[in-house]
Design a protein around this motif. Sequence first.
Motif, PDB file in Angstrom:
ATOM      1  N   LYS A 143       0.820  -1.228   0.000  1.00 37.11           N
ATOM      2  CA  LYS A 143       0.000   0.000   0.000  1.00 37.11           C
ATOM      3  C   LYS A 143       0.844   1.265   0.000  1.00 37.11           C
ATOM      4  O   LYS A 143       0.566   2.206  -0.728  1.00 37.11           O
ATOM      5  CB  LYS A 143      -0.924   0.012   1.222  1.00 37.11           C
ATOM      6  CG  LYS A 143      -2.172  -0.799   1.053  1.00 37.11           C
ATOM      7  CD  LYS A 143      -3.299  -0.237   1.955  1.00 37.11           C
ATOM      8  CE  LYS A 143      -4.524  -1.141   1.909  1.00 37.11           C
ATOM      9  NZ  LYS A 143      -4.472  -2.199   2.948  1.00 37.11           N
ATOM     10  N   GLY A 144       1.858   1.311   0.843  1.00 34.98           N
ATOM     11  CA  GLY A 144       2.687   2.512   0.955  1.00 34.98           C
ATOM     12  C   GLY A 144       3.373   2.836  -0.365  1.00 34.98           C
ATOM     13  O   GLY A 144       3.396   3.994  -0.808  1.00 34.98           O
ATOM     14  N   THR A 145       3.911   1.809  -0.999  1.00 31.93           N
ATOM     15  CA  THR A 145       4.597   1.986  -2.283  1.00 31.93           C
ATOM     16  C   THR A 145       3.598   2.403  -3.364  1.00 31.93           C
ATOM     17  O   THR A 145       3.846   3.342  -4.127  1.00 31.93           O
ATOM     18  CB  THR A 145       5.293   0.660  -2.685  1.00 31.93           C
ATOM     19  OG1 THR A 145       6.217   0.312  -1.649  1.00 31.93           O
ATOM     20  CG2 THR A 145       6.032   0.804  -4.002  1.00 31.93           C
ATOM     21  N   ASN A 146       2.447   1.728  -3.401  1.00 33.12           N
ATOM     22  CA  ASN A 146       1.447   2.045  -4.421  1.00 33.12           C
ATOM     23  C   ASN A 146       0.907   3.457  -4.263  1.00 33.12           C
ATOM     24  O   ASN A 146       0.645   4.151  -5.242  1.00 33.12           O
ATOM     25  CB  ASN A 146       0.289   1.040  -4.356  1.00 33.12           C
ATOM     26  CG  ASN A 146       0.726  -0.345  -4.809  1.00 33.12           C
ATOM     27  OD1 ASN A 146       1.826  -0.493  -5.346  1.00 33.12           O
ATOM     28  ND2 ASN A 146      -0.110  -1.336  -4.593  1.00 33.12           N
ATOM     29  N   SER A 147       0.775   3.876  -3.013  1.00 38.74           N
ATOM     30  CA  SER A 147       0.257   5.208  -2.775  1.00 38.74           C
ATOM     31  C   SER A 147       1.248   6.268  -3.285  1.00 38.74           C
ATOM     32  O   SER A 147       0.849   7.256  -3.911  1.00 38.74           O
ATOM     33  CB  SER A 147      -0.031   5.326  -1.280  1.00 38.74           C
ATOM     34  OG  SER A 147      -0.014   6.646  -0.870  1.00 38.74           O
ATOM     35  N   ILE A 148       2.522   6.037  -3.069  1.00 36.23           N
ATOM     36  CA  ILE A 148       3.530   6.968  -3.602  1.00 36.23           C
ATOM     37  C   ILE A 148       3.476   6.973  -5.122  1.00 36.23           C
ATOM     38  O   ILE A 148       3.501   8.040  -5.755  1.00 36.23           O
ATOM     39  CB  ILE A 148       4.935   6.587  -3.085  1.00 36.23           C
ATOM     40  CG1 ILE A 148       5.022   6.918  -1.589  1.00 36.23           C
ATOM     41  CG2 ILE A 148       6.030   7.325  -3.871  1.00 36.23           C
ATOM     42  CD1 ILE A 148       6.320   6.538  -0.937  1.00 36.23           C
ATOM     43  N   ALA A 149       3.373   5.797  -5.717  1.00 38.99           N
ATOM     44  CA  ALA A 149       3.311   5.719  -7.186  1.00 38.99           C
ATOM     45  C   ALA A 149       2.151   6.551  -7.719  1.00 38.99           C
ATOM     46  O   ALA A 149       2.298   7.316  -8.676  1.00 38.99           O
ATOM     47  CB  ALA A 149       3.179   4.264  -7.623  1.00 38.99           C
ATOM     48  N   LYS A 150       0.987   6.424  -7.060  1.00 37.90           N
ATOM     49  CA  LYS A 150      -0.193   7.185  -7.519  1.00 37.90           C
ATOM     50  C   LYS A 150       0.024   8.683  -7.358  1.00 37.90           C
ATOM     51  O   LYS A 150      -0.312   9.474  -8.234  1.00 37.90           O
ATOM     52  CB  LYS A 150      -1.427   6.762  -6.713  1.00 37.90           C
ATOM     53  CG  LYS A 150      -2.107   5.526  -7.285  1.00 37.90           C
ATOM     54  CD  LYS A 150      -3.425   5.280  -6.570  1.00 37.90           C
ATOM     55  CE  LYS A 150      -3.302   4.007  -5.768  1.00 37.90           C
ATOM     56  NZ  LYS A 150      -4.300   3.791  -4.741  1.00 37.90           N
ATOM     57  N   ASP A 151       0.585   9.071  -6.210  1.00 40.96           N
ATOM     58  CA  ASP A 151       0.790  10.502  -5.958  1.00 40.96           C
ATOM     59  C   ASP A 151       1.796  11.101  -6.938  1.00 40.96           C
ATOM     60  O   ASP A 151       1.616  12.213  -7.424  1.00 40.96           O
ATOM     61  CB  ASP A 151       1.283  10.718  -4.523  1.00 40.96           C
ATOM     62  CG  ASP A 151       0.249  10.274  -3.495  1.00 40.96           C
ATOM     63  OD1 ASP A 151      -0.945  10.175  -3.863  1.00 40.96           O
ATOM     64  OD2 ASP A 151       0.640  10.011  -2.340  1.00 40.96           O
ATOM     65  N   VAL A 152       2.850  10.368  -7.214  1.00 38.07           N
ATOM     66  CA  VAL A 152       3.869  10.879  -8.142  1.00 38.07           C
ATOM     67  C   VAL A 152       3.262  11.014  -9.540  1.00 38.07           C
ATOM     68  O   VAL A 152       3.471  12.022 -10.228  1.00 38.07           O
ATOM     69  CB  VAL A 152       5.128   9.974  -8.146  1.00 38.07           C
ATOM     70  CG1 VAL A 152       6.101  10.414  -9.222  1.00 38.07           C
ATOM     71  CG2 VAL A 152       5.812   9.991  -6.777  1.00 38.07           C
ATOM     72  N   ALA A 153       2.469  10.027  -9.944  1.00 34.93           N
ATOM     73  CA  ALA A 153       1.806  10.102 -11.250  1.00 34.93           C
ATOM     74  C   ALA A 153       0.866  11.304 -11.294  1.00 34.93           C
ATOM     75  O   ALA A 153       0.797  12.024 -12.290  1.00 34.93           O
ATOM     76  CB  ALA A 153       1.043   8.811 -11.540  1.00 34.93           C
ATOM     77  N   GLU A 154       0.168  11.520 -10.183  1.00 35.43           N
ATOM     78  CA  GLU A 154      -0.754  12.664 -10.126  1.00 35.43           C
ATOM     79  C   GLU A 154       0.004  13.987 -10.250  1.00 35.43           C
ATOM     80  O   GLU A 154      -0.422  14.890 -10.963  1.00 35.43           O
ATOM     81  CB  GLU A 154      -1.538  12.616  -8.803  1.00 35.43           C
ATOM     82  CG  GLU A 154      -2.707  13.576  -8.765  1.00 35.43           C
ATOM     83  CD  GLU A 154      -3.484  13.479  -7.444  1.00 35.43           C
ATOM     84  OE1 GLU A 154      -3.597  12.358  -6.899  1.00 35.43           O
ATOM     85  OE2 GLU A 154      -3.944  14.531  -6.965  1.00 35.43           O
ATOM     86  N   ALA A 155       1.132  14.078  -9.570  1.00 37.82           N
ATOM     87  CA  ALA A 155       1.949  15.295  -9.659  1.00 37.82           C
ATOM     88  C   ALA A 155       2.370  15.537 -11.115  1.00 37.82           C
ATOM     89  O   ALA A 155       2.343  16.674 -11.600  1.00 37.82           O
ATOM     90  CB  ALA A 155       3.175  15.181  -8.751  1.00 37.82           C
ATOM     91  N   CYS A 156       2.716  14.480 -11.818  1.00 43.05           N
ATOM     92  CA  CYS A 156       3.086  14.628 -13.238  1.00 43.05           C
ATOM     93  C   CYS A 156       1.906  15.162 -14.036  1.00 43.05           C
ATOM     94  O   CYS A 156       2.079  16.004 -14.922  1.00 43.05           O
ATOM     95  CB  CYS A 156       3.530  13.290 -13.833  1.00 43.05           C
ATOM     96  SG  CYS A 156       5.099  12.714 -13.176  1.00 43.05           S
ATOM     97  N   GLY A 157       0.715  14.685 -13.690  1.00 40.34           N
ATOM     98  CA  GLY A 157      -0.491  15.160 -14.369  1.00 40.34           C
ATOM     99  C   GLY A 157      -0.707  16.656 -14.163  1.00 40.34           C
ATOM    100  O   GLY A 157      -1.317  17.328 -14.991  1.00 40.34           O
ATOM    101  N   HIS A 158      -0.184  17.191 -13.075  1.00 44.26           N
ATOM    102  CA  HIS A 158      -0.311  18.636 -12.795  1.00 44.26           C
ATOM    103  C   HIS A 158       0.883  19.412 -13.309  1.00 44.26           C
ATOM    104  O   HIS A 158       1.062  20.573 -12.932  1.00 44.26           O
ATOM    105  CB  HIS A 158      -0.473  18.886 -11.289  1.00 44.26           C
ATOM    106  CG  HIS A 158      -1.694  18.267 -10.707  1.00 44.26           C
ATOM    107  ND1 HIS A 158      -1.819  17.937  -9.380  1.00 44.26           N
ATOM    108  CD2 HIS A 158      -2.853  17.877 -11.293  1.00 44.26           C
ATOM    109  CE1 HIS A 158      -3.008  17.380  -9.169  1.00 44.26           C
ATOM    110  NE2 HIS A 158      -3.645  17.336 -10.322  1.00 44.26           N
ATOM    111  N   GLY A 159       1.734  18.783 -14.078  1.00 44.32           N
ATOM    112  CA  GLY A 159       2.843  19.516 -14.695  1.00 44.32           C
ATOM    113  C   GLY A 159       4.165  19.404 -13.979  1.00 44.32           C
ATOM    114  O   GLY A 159       5.145  20.023 -14.393  1.00 44.32           O
TER     115      GLY A 159
END
Length: 396
Positions: free
Chosen positions: A330-346
């Motif tokens: 969970k911890g690793t997956n949550s970071i992966a999602k957040d980092v991907a989201e940050a990329c989506g915001h530029g």
Amino acid sequence: MKSIKDVNFSGRKVILRVDFNVPVDENRNITDDTRIRESLPTIKKLLSDGASIILVAHFGRPKNGFEDAFSLKPVAQRLSELIHQPVQFTQELLGPNVEAMAKALKPKEVMLLENIRFYPGETKGDVALAEQLSKLGDCYVNDAFGTAHREHSSTATIARFFPKDKYFGLLMENEIKNLNYLLDKPEHPFTAIIGGSKISTKIDILNNLIPKVDNMIIIGGMRYTFTKALGGKIGNSIHEDDKLETAKELMKKMDEMGVKYYMPIDCIVVDRFANDANRKIVKGDEIPDGWEAVDCGPKSSELFREVILKSKTILWNGPAGVFEMPNFAKGTNSIAKDVAEACGHGSYAAVGGGDSVAAVQKMQLAERMSYVSTGGGAMLEYLEGKTLPGIKAILD
Ligand code: ADP
Ligand code: MG
């Protein structure tokens, strides 16, 4: 940059070093052809110019010369399917027959040499082997970022036989550009997320990054060496007692340089190292005796999310937990999602490291990252500030 982009290779015979070290199952079926596919842009560029290509690659770590189990033959087949044309495969080792094959190669034809590590000289950077290889073509292109940190005959030594005709392939060029961006001109705030099992493998990268980043998120098993150094209770969690002083020095350096560092405030602990073990959530520095931490907890994930979403540049290497076990991913997956989201915001985010990249791929988030490095060890060494022999050989 000595990129192949700026050169027309029409009529040239290109010796192209690639990374075809793909994973295979027990029947030697390729289970993941990513590495082969990643070399296609360079192969296609050279072919469309009208070059002929002599591919050089290694596969596994053979110890005693030729061994069927380490043959590149399955790779030749897969490559041929991917480029929709025959790939001549030199089952023989270097010698007059292989030289004749290379000589007879016509424009737009491709041949693949058998595993270069069947020659003991390869990993020693042997000059005679490099010279023999160099005679097969009239220029050298290195696109094997995954082995760029090795000073081998086909990754480094060979370049000296082409003082004016050596270039980076497109994959290699892209890796170098991205890593230079991180090291030289990242937008701030710059957050590095460094995890994994052992602090001893990450000390150099931490040291090199501290002067460059604003935030450091320290996760995974290596975090417990820091926690122990701070006097926290870590139970049976993984740690390295001989690195307690190093951990203290790293924290001192971060304090002095104004780097904010974050570690999990809560974590998942288990009573034995198994996916179905009893588990509970405790504070990050209050792990009871007999229990060990295997992932960060939900409060930590929230804290990291805030930091990640505020960052303009992100580098992530090393999982937050034992993500191979689904209950601790969970911890690793949550970071992966957040980092991907940050990329989506530029924001710009780079992910590297064999296990971290595997985690991102498992989550099917690789496409949403700005950049996913193909070279685990090579990327780490580059970010440690080391000169990679495979890169130096082209630039010299
Ligand atoms: P990368 O290959 O991305 O550089 P590392 O090899 O440094 O990453 O670390 C990955 C390994 O760290 C994984 O096998 C993972 O299970 C392990 N790991 C992460 N957190 C823990 C932990 N708390 N205890 C034990 N191992 C851990
Ligand atoms: Mg690893």
